[in-house]
Design a protein around this motif. Structure first.
Motif, PDB file in Angstrom:
ATOM      1  N   THR A   1      -6.624   8.258 -11.472  1.00  0.00           N
ATOM      2  CA  THR A   1      -7.985   7.716 -11.427  1.00  0.00           C
ATOM      3  C   THR A   1      -8.557   7.807 -12.834  1.00  0.00           C
ATOM      4  OG1 THR A   1      -9.066   9.846 -11.016  1.00  0.00           O
ATOM      5  CG2 THR A   1      -8.247   8.628  -9.077  1.00  0.00           C
ATOM      6  N   ALA A   2      -9.754   7.281 -13.012  1.00  0.00           N
ATOM      7  CA  ALA A   2     -10.408   7.342 -14.325  1.00  0.00           C
ATOM      8  C   ALA A   2     -10.525   8.782 -14.815  1.00  0.00           C
ATOM      9  CB  ALA A   2     -11.773   6.673 -14.259  1.00  0.00           C
ATOM     10  N   ASP A   3     -10.666   9.733 -13.901  1.00  0.00           N
ATOM     11  CA  ASP A   3     -10.774  11.145 -14.283  1.00  0.00           C
ATOM     12  C   ASP A   3      -9.504  11.672 -14.941  1.00  0.00           C
ATOM     13  OD1 ASP A   3     -13.360  11.232 -13.269  1.00  0.00           O
ATOM     14  OD2 ASP A   3     -12.743  12.101 -11.344  1.00  0.00           O
ATOM     15  N   ASP A   4      -8.393  11.017 -14.720  1.00  0.00           N
ATOM     16  CA  ASP A   4      -7.116  11.432 -15.307  1.00  0.00           C
ATOM     17  C   ASP A   4      -6.864  10.811 -16.682  1.00  0.00           C
ATOM     18  OD1 ASP A   4      -6.224  12.897 -12.951  1.00  0.00           O
ATOM     19  OD2 ASP A   4      -5.937  10.936 -12.007  1.00  0.00           O
ATOM     20  N   SER A   5      -7.762   9.932 -17.118  1.00  0.00           N
ATOM     21  CA  SER A   5      -7.506   9.125 -18.314  1.00  0.00           C
ATOM     22  C   SER A   5      -7.233   9.948 -19.561  1.00  0.00           C
ATOM     23  CB  SER A   5      -8.654   8.151 -18.561  1.00  0.00           C
ATOM     24  OG  SER A   5      -8.735   7.233 -17.508  1.00  0.00           O
TER      25      SER A   5
ATOM     26  N   HIS B   1     -10.038   0.777 -14.062  1.00  0.00           N
ATOM     27  CA  HIS B   1     -11.224   0.258 -13.368  1.00  0.00           C
ATOM     28  C   HIS B   1     -11.038  -1.201 -12.954  1.00  0.00           C
ATOM     29  CE1 HIS B   1     -15.399  -0.495 -12.333  1.00  0.00           C
ATOM     30  NE2 HIS B   1     -15.382  -1.505 -13.166  1.00  0.00           N
ATOM     31  N   ARG B   2     -10.459  -2.000 -13.841  1.00  0.00           N
ATOM     32  CA  ARG B   2     -10.250  -3.422 -13.564  1.00  0.00           C
ATOM     33  C   ARG B   2      -8.959  -3.682 -12.786  1.00  0.00           C
ATOM     34  NH1 ARG B   2     -10.104  -7.001 -18.200  1.00  0.00           N
ATOM     35  NH2 ARG B   2      -9.216  -5.338 -19.434  1.00  0.00           N
ATOM     36  N   GLU B   3      -8.249  -2.609 -12.433  1.00  0.00           N
ATOM     37  CA  GLU B   3      -6.973  -2.697 -11.719  1.00  0.00           C
ATOM     38  C   GLU B   3      -5.981  -3.618 -12.435  1.00  0.00           C
ATOM     39  OE1 GLU B   3      -7.992  -3.572  -7.614  1.00  0.00           O
ATOM     40  OE2 GLU B   3      -8.278  -1.434  -7.248  1.00  0.00           O
ATOM     41  N   LYS B   4      -5.959  -3.485 -13.762  1.00  0.00           N
ATOM     42  CA  LYS B   4      -5.003  -4.221 -14.600  1.00  0.00           C
ATOM     43  C   LYS B   4      -3.770  -3.375 -14.884  1.00  0.00           C
ATOM     44  CE  LYS B   4      -7.416  -7.940 -15.354  1.00  0.00           C
ATOM     45  NZ  LYS B   4      -6.940  -9.216 -14.845  1.00  0.00           N
ATOM     46  N   TYR B   5      -3.862  -2.111 -14.566  1.00  0.00           N
ATOM     47  CA  TYR B   5      -2.854  -1.134 -14.951  1.00  0.00           C
ATOM     48  C   TYR B   5      -2.820  -0.092 -13.856  1.00  0.00           C
ATOM     49  CZ  TYR B   5      -0.519   0.815 -19.146  1.00  0.00           C
ATOM     50  OH  TYR B   5       0.373   1.233 -20.096  1.00  0.00           O
ATOM     51  N   PHE B   6      -1.640   0.364 -13.525  1.00  0.00           N
ATOM     52  CA  PHE B   6      -1.490   1.353 -12.471  1.00  0.00           C
ATOM     53  C   PHE B   6      -0.709   2.520 -13.056  1.00  0.00           C
ATOM     54  CE2 PHE B   6      -1.426  -2.961 -10.874  1.00  0.00           C
ATOM     55  CZ  PHE B   6      -2.520  -2.951 -10.017  1.00  0.00           C
ATOM     56  N   VAL B   7      -1.193   3.717 -12.847  1.00  0.00           N
ATOM     57  CA  VAL B   7      -0.551   4.908 -13.412  1.00  0.00           C
ATOM     58  C   VAL B   7      -0.355   5.935 -12.308  1.00  0.00           C
ATOM     59  CG1 VAL B   7      -0.786   6.794 -15.088  1.00  0.00           C
ATOM     60  CG2 VAL B   7      -1.624   4.507 -15.676  1.00  0.00           C
ATOM     61  N   PHE B   8       0.812   6.548 -12.325  1.00  0.00           N
ATOM     62  CA  PHE B   8       1.116   7.642 -11.410  1.00  0.00           C
ATOM     63  C   PHE B   8       1.451   8.860 -12.259  1.00  0.00           C
ATOM     64  CE2 PHE B   8       1.764   3.819  -9.037  1.00  0.00           C
ATOM     65  CZ  PHE B   8       1.169   4.118  -7.811  1.00  0.00           C
ATOM     66  N   VAL B   9       0.838   9.993 -11.909  1.00  0.00           N
ATOM     67  CA  VAL B   9       0.984  11.223 -12.677  1.00  0.00           C
ATOM     68  C   VAL B   9       1.790  12.238 -11.877  1.00  0.00           C
ATOM     69  CG1 VAL B   9      -0.261  13.084 -13.853  1.00  0.00           C
ATOM     70  CG2 VAL B   9      -1.258  10.791 -13.784  1.00  0.00           C
ATOM     71  N   ALA B  10       2.764  12.845 -12.531  1.00  0.00           N
ATOM     72  CA  ALA B  10       3.538  13.938 -11.933  1.00  0.00           C
ATOM     73  C   ALA B  10       2.843  15.242 -12.301  1.00  0.00           C
ATOM     74  CB  ALA B  10       4.971  13.927 -12.464  1.00  0.00           C
ATOM     75  N   ARG B  11       2.602  16.064 -11.269  1.00  0.00           N
ATOM     76  CA  ARG B  11       1.902  17.334 -11.487  1.00  0.00           C
ATOM     77  C   ARG B  11       2.668  18.489 -10.853  1.00  0.00           C
ATOM     78  NH1 ARG B  11      -2.960  16.600 -13.494  1.00  0.00           N
ATOM     79  NH2 ARG B  11      -3.953  14.560 -13.273  1.00  0.00           N
ATOM     80  N   LYS B  12       2.604  19.626 -11.530  1.00  0.00           N
ATOM     81  CA  LYS B  12       3.121  20.860 -10.948  1.00  0.00           C
ATOM     82  C   LYS B  12       2.142  21.322  -9.875  1.00  0.00           C
ATOM     83  CE  LYS B  12       3.213  23.569 -14.431  1.00  0.00           C
ATOM     84  NZ  LYS B  12       3.442  24.705 -15.332  1.00  0.00           N
ATOM     85  N   SER B  13       2.550  22.306  -9.094  1.00  0.00           N
ATOM     86  CA  SER B  13       1.693  22.810  -8.024  1.00  0.00           C
ATOM     87  C   SER B  13       0.387  23.401  -8.556  1.00  0.00           C
ATOM     88  CB  SER B  13       2.434  23.837  -7.175  1.00  0.00           C
ATOM     89  OG  SER B  13       2.911  24.887  -7.988  1.00  0.00           O
ATOM     90  N   ASP B  14       0.366  23.806  -9.831  1.00  0.00           N
ATOM     91  CA  ASP B  14      -0.876  24.325 -10.410  1.00  0.00           C
ATOM     92  C   ASP B  14      -1.804  23.218 -10.916  1.00  0.00           C
ATOM     93  OD1 ASP B  14       0.281  23.467 -12.805  1.00  0.00           O
ATOM     94  OD2 ASP B  14       0.527  25.476 -13.634  1.00  0.00           O
ATOM     95  N   GLY B  15      -1.382  21.964 -10.748  1.00  0.00           N
ATOM     96  CA  GLY B  15      -2.219  20.833 -11.141  1.00  0.00           C
ATOM     97  C   GLY B  15      -1.961  20.297 -12.538  1.00  0.00           C
ATOM     98  N   ASN B  16      -1.159  20.999 -13.341  1.00  0.00           N
ATOM     99  CA  ASN B  16      -0.886  20.545 -14.701  1.00  0.00           C
ATOM    100  C   ASN B  16       0.038  19.332 -14.697  1.00  0.00           C
ATOM    101  OD1 ASN B  16      -2.444  22.446 -16.117  1.00  0.00           O
ATOM    102  ND2 ASN B  16      -0.825  23.971 -15.911  1.00  0.00           N
TER     103      ASN B  16
END
Length: 159
Positions: free
Chosen positions: A11-15, A54-69
């Motif tokens: 999401t934008a919060d991950d930018s 925001h414009r849904e021009k790009y899609f990103v998936f983030v890999a995170r450890k169980s601690d959220g990093n």
């Protein structure tokens, strides 16, 4: 290293966090090829990513450890071409932090990209790797994940 990893749509919060990893990726490429091939500004990249998401021009998936990093990410965008028989996805960036390589994080990110593309009706996914010996491991990774060389070289012209 085996760590519990989850994959989440950014999401934008991950930018900012993703932009930091983009900087790490570009730095790694520049160091490998010995050429300042990219310009990188963290704030501009963060803002650009927020806008793309925001414009849904790009899609990103983030890999995170169980601690959220965050330990890696894959980015995708939709394209259209007659040769591709309609819509398809392109992976412009895939990055796994060095300490998490060889722990299946890249595999998980590519699997997520394939699932996402299928859900959007894409006919294929494309990715480009530089035709240089420094990127032979990257090419081998994609080939192991079912990607096949489609020919050609990626070229650019600055507008």
């Amino acid at each position: 290293m085996t760590a519990k990893i989850s994959i989440q749509k950014a999401t934008a919060d991950d930018s900012h966090e993703v932009a930091v990893m983009v900087g790490e990726l570009l730095s790694e490429i520049i160091n490998a090829i010995g050429v300042q091939a990219f310009n990188f500004d963290l704030e501009e990249t963060t803002n650009r990513l927020k806008d793309f998401l925001h414009r849904e021009k790009y899609f990103v998936f983030v890999a995170r450890k169980s601690d959220g990093n965050a330990v890696g990410f894959v980015a995708l965008y939709e394209s259209y071409a007659l040769y591709a028989e309609g819509s398809f996805g392109t992976i412009p960036e895939l990055y796994v932090r060095p300490e998490f390589r060889s722990s299946r994080v890249g595999l998980s990110l590519v699997s997520q990209a394939k699932s996402f593309g299928a859900s959007r009706g894409w006919k294929r996914l494309e990715v480009t790797t530089p035709p240089m010996p420094q990127f032979d491991k990257t090419l081998a990774f994609y080939e192991r994940e079912g990607f096949a060389i489609a020919g050609g070289r990626k070229l650019k012209v600055v507008l």
